[in-house]
Design a protein around this motif. Structure first.
Motif, short mmCIF file in Angstrom:
data_model
loop_
_atom_site.label_atom_id
_atom_site.label_comp_id
_atom_site.label_asym_id
_atom_site.label_seq_id
_atom_site.Cartn_x
_atom_site.Cartn_y
_atom_site.Cartn_z
N ILE A 227 0.83 -1.20 0.00
CA ILE A 227 0.00 0.00 0.00
C ILE A 227 0.87 1.26 0.00
O ILE A 227 0.58 2.24 -0.71
CB ILE A 227 -0.96 -0.01 1.21
CG1 ILE A 227 -1.94 -1.19 1.08
CG2 ILE A 227 -1.72 1.30 1.31
CD1 ILE A 227 -2.87 -1.35 2.28
N ARG A 228 1.95 1.25 0.78
CA ARG A 228 2.83 2.42 0.82
C ARG A 228 3.46 2.67 -0.55
O ARG A 228 3.59 3.84 -0.99
CB ARG A 228 3.92 2.23 1.88
CG ARG A 228 4.85 3.43 2.03
CD ARG A 228 5.86 3.22 3.12
NE ARG A 228 6.70 2.05 2.88
CZ ARG A 228 7.78 2.04 2.09
NH1 ARG A 228 8.14 3.15 1.44
NH2 ARG A 228 8.49 0.94 1.95
N LYS A 229 3.87 1.60 -1.22
CA LYS A 229 4.44 1.77 -2.56
C LYS A 229 3.41 2.33 -3.52
O LYS A 229 3.74 3.14 -4.42
CB LYS A 229 4.97 0.43 -3.08
CG LYS A 229 6.28 -0.01 -2.43
CD LYS A 229 6.81 -1.28 -3.08
CE LYS A 229 8.19 -1.65 -2.53
NZ LYS A 229 8.72 -2.89 -3.16
N HIS A 230 2.15 1.95 -3.36
CA HIS A 230 1.09 2.49 -4.20
C HIS A 230 0.88 3.98 -3.91
O HIS A 230 0.64 4.77 -4.84
CB HIS A 230 -0.20 1.72 -3.97
CG HIS A 230 -1.29 2.05 -4.95
ND1 HIS A 230 -1.16 1.86 -6.30
CD2 HIS A 230 -2.54 2.58 -4.75
CE1 HIS A 230 -2.28 2.25 -6.93
NE2 HIS A 230 -3.13 2.70 -5.99
N VAL A 231 0.99 4.35 -2.64
CA VAL A 231 0.90 5.76 -2.27
C VAL A 231 2.01 6.56 -2.95
O VAL A 231 1.77 7.63 -3.53
CB VAL A 231 0.98 5.94 -0.74
CG1 VAL A 231 1.21 7.40 -0.37
CG2 VAL A 231 -0.29 5.42 -0.08
N LEU A 232 3.23 6.04 -2.92
CA LEU A 232 4.36 6.72 -3.57
C LEU A 232 4.16 6.80 -5.07
O LEU A 232 4.52 7.81 -5.70
CB LEU A 232 5.66 5.98 -3.24
CG LEU A 232 6.11 6.02 -1.77
CD1 LEU A 232 7.33 5.13 -1.57
CD2 LEU A 232 6.40 7.45 -1.34
N SER A 233 3.57 5.74 -5.64
CA SER A 233 3.31 5.74 -7.08
C SER A 233 2.29 6.82 -7.45
O SER A 233 2.47 7.55 -8.44
CB SER A 233 2.79 4.37 -7.51
OG SER A 233 2.45 4.36 -8.88
N LEU A 234 1.22 6.93 -6.64
CA LEU A 234 0.22 7.97 -6.89
C LEU A 234 0.84 9.36 -6.78
O LEU A 234 0.55 10.26 -7.58
CB LEU A 234 -0.94 7.84 -5.90
CG LEU A 234 -1.85 6.61 -6.04
CD1 LEU A 234 -2.89 6.60 -4.92
CD2 LEU A 234 -2.52 6.58 -7.40
N LYS A 235 1.72 9.51 -5.79
CA LYS A 235 2.35 10.82 -5.58
C LYS A 235 3.31 11.15 -6.72
O LYS A 235 3.32 12.28 -7.25
CB LYS A 235 3.08 10.82 -4.24
CG LYS A 235 3.61 12.20 -3.85
CD LYS A 235 4.22 12.18 -2.46
CE LYS A 235 5.57 11.47 -2.46
NZ LYS A 235 6.27 11.65 -1.17
N ASN A 236 4.11 10.17 -7.12
CA ASN A 236 5.09 10.40 -8.20
C ASN A 236 4.41 10.63 -9.54
O ASN A 236 4.93 11.39 -10.38
CB ASN A 236 6.05 9.21 -8.30
CG ASN A 236 6.94 9.08 -7.09
OD1 ASN A 236 7.20 10.07 -6.39
ND2 ASN A 236 7.42 7.88 -6.81
N ASP A 237 3.26 9.99 -9.74
CA ASP A 237 2.52 10.18 -11.00
C ASP A 237 1.60 11.40 -10.96
O ASP A 237 0.87 11.66 -11.91
CB ASP A 237 1.69 8.93 -11.31
CG ASP A 237 2.56 7.73 -11.64
OD1 ASP A 237 3.74 7.93 -11.98
OD2 ASP A 237 2.06 6.59 -11.54
N LYS A 238 1.65 12.10 -9.80
CA LYS A 238 0.85 13.32 -9.61
C LYS A 238 -0.65 13.08 -9.85
O LYS A 238 -1.33 13.85 -10.53
CB LYS A 238 1.36 14.44 -10.52
CG LYS A 238 2.79 14.87 -10.20
CD LYS A 238 3.25 15.99 -11.09
CE LYS A 238 4.58 16.56 -10.64
NZ LYS A 238 5.64 15.55 -10.51
#
Length: 385
Positions: A227-238
């Motif tokens: 889930i944390r990696k998905h959060v980072l992915s959402l953040k990095n993909d803006k």
């Protein structure tokens, strides 16, 4: 997916291997563990499996009382104190597993509904099943070798002391094994074999508890990491979609709820495990420093102490990874660019800030990587005494 549909991967299916081992040794009496589907799990209040677990509990607590009786009558003796601690702790583990078994089908049905969502969104944690089997094989085989070593040493001593086969068996079971019980009841080979079987079940349970806590901690660590990696992915993909952030926030919230529920049921195991492990660390270090040993006894010490340290460190390390993983969400969310912020991210940050997730010993302490270092002064103090 419907509420009764299961994904191909879920926690119960991954733990099936060690749940079968638990039932071979008489604890965790859940019916249906051979099935891959959690909706086949059942618990019956009156069954042969439950009665066996209760029988072993009673035998263990009576053995503890028999050891305490000798301590009271004859004064301090490390052998009988160890026997009392060993029997009490493992009989209590059996009782706690009996209580957990009653809730297990409901837990797994509740968890599999969440896992259907998680599997669709994040897939299954990489190499999780392989690592479960690896951890279980290492620790349980190590326990088997250690138990065979101590029992083998007793048999060798019994053979050297007595001549006939019958006298060897009696010396092994009565004099060297369960003298405290047979001072209260009449000796028979059958009673001796039953007590030895209970002792073997306890030896397995002793290691199994730490392994079980380690594996459940590992599961939640892997899920929170996804889930944390998905959060980072959402953040990095803006990604600014409130729906995307709501979905991941709800996944995190539901996983936190399940983790808190497991902690509530496992905290008694954790508290008892940590204190008994500390006691045996003190005892082992004291013995190796102050008592002379034969070569075989020294080999047993290496096996036993190595297993004790390894599983304690393993439990604290993996529990510490869970502790750290749940706290890694706040920095990831707090560093979200202002132009991306929305009400779901704000709610997510507030929920993470207000919740403390991790496995605890009845809230007296939280399992983390530094736990074993925190008890180091305590161990050194008693060894010096």
């Amino acid at each position: 997916m419907s509420g009764t549909t299961e994904s191909n991967k879920h926690l119960h299916k991954s733990l099936k291997f060690i749940l079968i081992i638990a039932q071979v040794f008489g604890f965790f009496p859940v019916k249906g563990i051979l099935c891959d589907y959690v909706f086949s799990l059942r618990y019956f209040s009156i069954s042969a499996r439950e009665l066996l677990s209760l029988f072993v509990c009673v035998i263990g607590w009576l053995d503890c009382l028999a050891n305490v009786r000798i301590l009271i009558n004859s004064g301090f003796n490390a052998h009988y104190l160890n026997g009392a601690v060993f029997s009490f702790s493992n009989a209590t583990y059996f009782f706690l597993f009996l209580r957990l078994a009653r809730e297990w089908p409901k837990f797994m049905k509740h968890l599999v509904r969440l896992e259907n969502q998680l599997f669709a969104r994040y897939n299954w944690p990489h190499n999780f099943d392989f690592n479960v089997k690896l951890f279980a094989t290492i620790f349980l085989c190590w326990e088997l070798v250690e138990h065979v070593a101590v029992q083998g040493n007793k048999i060798i001593v019994a053979i050297n002391c007595k001549g006939s086969f019958e006298l060897v068996i009696q010396h092994y079971l009565k004099t060297m094994g369960f003298r405290q019980e047979f001072e209260l009841i009449h000796y028979s080979h059958l009673r001796g074999v039953i007590l030895q079987a209970v002792n073997t079940c306890f030896a397995c349970c002793w290691t199994y508890v730490d392994l079980f806590i380690l594996l459940v901690s590992y599961y939640f660590t892997a899920r929170f990491k996804q889930i944390r990696k998905h959060v980072l992915s959402l953040k990095n993909d803006k990604i600014i979609s409130e729906k995307e952030w709501r979905d991941v926030r709800e996944d995190h919230n539901q996983l936190c709820n399940i983790c808190a529920l497991f902690n509530k049921k496992l905290s008694s195991f954790i508290l008892l495990s940590v204190f008994t492990n500390i006691y045996y660390m003190v005892f082992h270090i004291f013995r190796i420093v102050n008592v002379k040993h034969t070569t075989l006894e020294f080999v047993y010490f290496i096996l036993s102490f190595g297993l004790l340290i390894s599983r304690t460190i393993g439990m604290c390390w993996v529990g510490g990874l869970l502790f750290e993983e749940t706290r890694a969400f706040l920095p990831a969310l707090a560093s979200t660019p202002t132009k991306m912020c929305n009400i779901e991210i704000d709610r997510f940050i507030e929920e993470v800030r207000c919740r403390s997730i991790g496995f605890t010993g009845k809230k007296f302490f939280t399992i983390n990587k530094l736990l074993i270092l925190k008890v180091k002064p305590f161990i050194i103090f008693f060894v010096k005494k």
